[in-house]
Write a protein that holds these residues in place. Structure first.
Motif, PDB file in Angstrom:
ATOM      1  N   ARG A 230     123.963 136.838  76.495  1.00 56.99           N
ATOM      2  CA  ARG A 230     122.517 136.955  76.563  1.00 56.99           C
ATOM      3  C   ARG A 230     122.012 136.192  77.779  1.00 56.99           C
ATOM      4  O   ARG A 230     122.404 135.054  78.028  1.00 56.99           O
ATOM      5  N   GLU A 231     121.103 136.835  78.511  1.00 51.43           N
ATOM      6  CA  GLU A 231     120.665 136.340  79.818  1.00 51.43           C
ATOM      7  C   GLU A 231     119.166 136.094  79.815  1.00 51.43           C
ATOM      8  O   GLU A 231     118.394 136.945  79.351  1.00 51.43           O
ATOM      9  N   PHE A 232     118.758 134.963  80.353  1.00 50.22           N
ATOM     10  CA  PHE A 232     117.340 134.642  80.479  1.00 50.22           C
ATOM     11  C   PHE A 232     116.665 135.584  81.478  1.00 50.22           C
ATOM     12  O   PHE A 232     117.235 135.892  82.543  1.00 50.22           O
ATOM     13  N   VAL A 233     115.446 136.021  81.143  1.00 51.85           N
ATOM     14  CA  VAL A 233     114.675 136.878  82.033  1.00 51.85           C
ATOM     15  C   VAL A 233     113.403 136.160  82.503  1.00 51.85           C
ATOM     16  O   VAL A 233     113.168 136.034  83.705  1.00 51.85           O
ATOM     17  N   ALA A 234     112.588 135.714  81.549  1.00 52.79           N
ATOM     18  CA  ALA A 234     111.309 135.092  81.908  1.00 52.79           C
ATOM     19  C   ALA A 234     110.792 134.301  80.721  1.00 52.79           C
ATOM     20  O   ALA A 234     111.150 134.559  79.573  1.00 52.79           O
ATOM     21  N   THR A 235     109.919 133.326  81.023  1.00 52.40           N
ATOM     22  CA  THR A 235     109.300 132.552  79.973  1.00 52.40           C
ATOM     23  C   THR A 235     107.859 132.237  80.348  1.00 52.40           C
ATOM     24  O   THR A 235     107.504 132.193  81.532  1.00 52.40           O
ATOM     25  N   ILE A 236     107.023 132.062  79.335  1.00 51.66           N
ATOM     26  CA  ILE A 236     105.625 131.729  79.539  1.00 51.66           C
ATOM     27  C   ILE A 236     105.214 130.700  78.501  1.00 51.66           C
ATOM     28  O   ILE A 236     105.608 130.768  77.341  1.00 51.66           O
ATOM     29  N   ARG A 237     104.426 129.729  78.961  1.00 51.91           N
ATOM     30  CA  ARG A 237     103.891 128.733  78.048  1.00 51.91           C
ATOM     31  C   ARG A 237     102.575 129.264  77.506  1.00 51.91           C
ATOM     32  O   ARG A 237     101.663 129.574  78.276  1.00 51.91           O
TER      33      ARG A 237
ATOM     34  N   TYR B 201     116.574 144.127  75.253  1.00 54.59           N
ATOM     35  CA  TYR B 201     115.665 143.053  75.609  1.00 54.59           C
ATOM     36  C   TYR B 201     115.111 142.408  74.334  1.00 54.59           C
ATOM     37  O   TYR B 201     114.654 143.109  73.422  1.00 54.59           O
ATOM     38  N   TYR B 202     115.162 141.082  74.308  1.00 55.51           N
ATOM     39  CA  TYR B 202     114.744 140.316  73.150  1.00 55.51           C
ATOM     40  C   TYR B 202     113.585 139.388  73.498  1.00 55.51           C
ATOM     41  O   TYR B 202     113.586 138.764  74.573  1.00 55.51           O
ATOM     42  N   CYS B 203     112.661 139.277  72.573  1.00 54.43           N
ATOM     43  CA  CYS B 203     111.586 138.305  72.657  1.00 54.43           C
ATOM     44  C   CYS B 203     111.986 137.097  71.816  1.00 54.43           C
ATOM     45  O   CYS B 203     112.617 137.262  70.756  1.00 54.43           O
ATOM     46  N   ALA B 204     111.612 135.901  72.279  1.00 54.99           N
ATOM     47  CA  ALA B 204     111.963 134.689  71.544  1.00 54.99           C
ATOM     48  C   ALA B 204     110.842 133.668  71.644  1.00 54.99           C
ATOM     49  O   ALA B 204     110.069 133.686  72.610  1.00 54.99           O
ATOM     50  N   ALA B 205     110.779 132.769  70.647  1.00 49.26           N
ATOM     51  CA  ALA B 205     109.746 131.740  70.596  1.00 49.26           C
ATOM     52  C   ALA B 205     110.382 130.357  70.490  1.00 49.26           C
ATOM     53  O   ALA B 205     111.295 130.150  69.674  1.00 49.26           O
ATOM     54  N   ASP B 206     109.886 129.452  71.315  1.00 46.54           N
ATOM     55  CA  ASP B 206     110.365 128.068  71.335  1.00 46.54           C
ATOM     56  C   ASP B 206     109.235 127.175  70.855  1.00 46.54           C
ATOM     57  O   ASP B 206     108.259 126.978  71.581  1.00 46.54           O
ATOM     58  N   ARG B 207     109.344 126.620  69.669  1.00 47.61           N
ATOM     59  CA  ARG B 207     108.249 125.849  69.092  1.00 47.61           C
ATOM     60  C   ARG B 207     108.071 124.490  69.730  1.00 47.61           C
ATOM     61  O   ARG B 207     107.054 123.833  69.485  1.00 47.61           O
ATOM     62  N   THR B 208     109.052 124.064  70.546  1.00 49.11           N
ATOM     63  CA  THR B 208     108.902 122.781  71.216  1.00 49.11           C
ATOM     64  C   THR B 208     108.215 122.924  72.573  1.00 49.11           C
ATOM     65  O   THR B 208     107.995 121.935  73.262  1.00 49.11           O
ATOM     66  N   MET B 209     107.902 124.185  72.944  1.00 54.46           N
ATOM     67  CA  MET B 209     107.274 124.454  74.238  1.00 54.46           C
ATOM     68  C   MET B 209     108.123 123.887  75.363  1.00 54.46           C
ATOM     69  O   MET B 209     107.608 123.357  76.345  1.00 54.46           O
ATOM     70  N   GLY B 210     109.446 124.009  75.218  1.00 48.06           N
ATOM     71  CA  GLY B 210     110.352 123.409  76.180  1.00 48.06           C
ATOM     72  C   GLY B 210     110.430 124.110  77.516  1.00 48.06           C
ATOM     73  O   GLY B 210     110.970 123.562  78.458  1.00 48.06           O
ATOM     74  N   PHE B 211     109.925 125.370  77.552  1.00 47.11           N
ATOM     75  CA  PHE B 211     109.903 126.098  78.829  1.00 47.11           C
ATOM     76  C   PHE B 211     111.318 126.158  79.397  1.00 47.11           C
ATOM     77  O   PHE B 211     111.569 125.822  80.552  1.00 47.11           O
TER      78      PHE B 211
END
Length: 124
Positions: free
Chosen positions: A45-52, A94-104
Motif C-alpha cells: 500500500r502506497e501513500f498518495v495524499a493527505t489533508i488536515r 484507492y483507499y481513504c483513511a482517517a488518522d485521529r491523531t492528526m499526525g499528517f
C-alpha cells in the motif's frame, strides 16, 4: 462507529481524469487528518495524499504532485481526490483513511480507520 465510504473509481484512458470521494461518518472529523492510499496487485500500500481537516493543509507523494489534488468539504464530511493526467501506473485500488491523531503522516499503519477501497484502472 467510524465509516469511510469511497466512490468514483472506474476505467479511464491515459490522460483522463477521475474524482474520488470519501464520505465520512460516525465522528466529528475536525481534529483528524485524512489520507488517500493506493495498492496495485502484488505491491505494498502506497501513500498518495493527505489533508488536515482543520486547516486544509495538504501533502502529496512525489509521483502524483501536480496531477492530483486532495480537498475536503466540511459541510458534507467528504474528502475528495481529483486525479488528472492519469497514467497506467496509477492503476490500483484507492483507499481513504482517517488518522485521529492528526499526525499528517504518510505511513499507513498510523491511520486508524479505512474504507473498503475503489478500483481505478487507467488504460494505455
Amino acid at each position: 462507529q467510524v465509516q469511510l465510504v469511497e466512490s468514483g473509481g472506474g476505467l479511464v484512458q491515459a490522460g483522463g481524469s477521475l474524482r474520488l470521494s470519501c464520505a465520512a461518518s460516525g465522528r466529528t472529523f475536525s481534529s483528524y487528518a485524512m489520507g488517500w492510499f493506493r495498492q496495485a496487485p502484488g505491491k505494498e500500500r502506497e501513500f498518495v495524499a493527505t489533508i488536515r481537516w482543520s486547516d486544509g493543509n495538504t501533502y502529496y507523494a512525489n509521483s502524483v504532485k501536480g496531477r492530483f489534488t486532495i480537498s475536503r468539504d466540511n459541510a458534507k464530511n467528504t474528502v475528495y481526490l481529483q486525479m488528472n493526467s492519469l497514467k497506467p501506473e496509477d492503476t490500483a485500488v484507492y483507499y481513504c483513511a482517517a488518522d485521529r491523531t492528526m499526525g499528517f503522516t504518510t505511513i499507513p499503519q498510523r491511520y486508524d480507520y479505512w474504507g473498503q477501497g475503489t478500483q481505478v484502472t487507467v488504460s494505455s
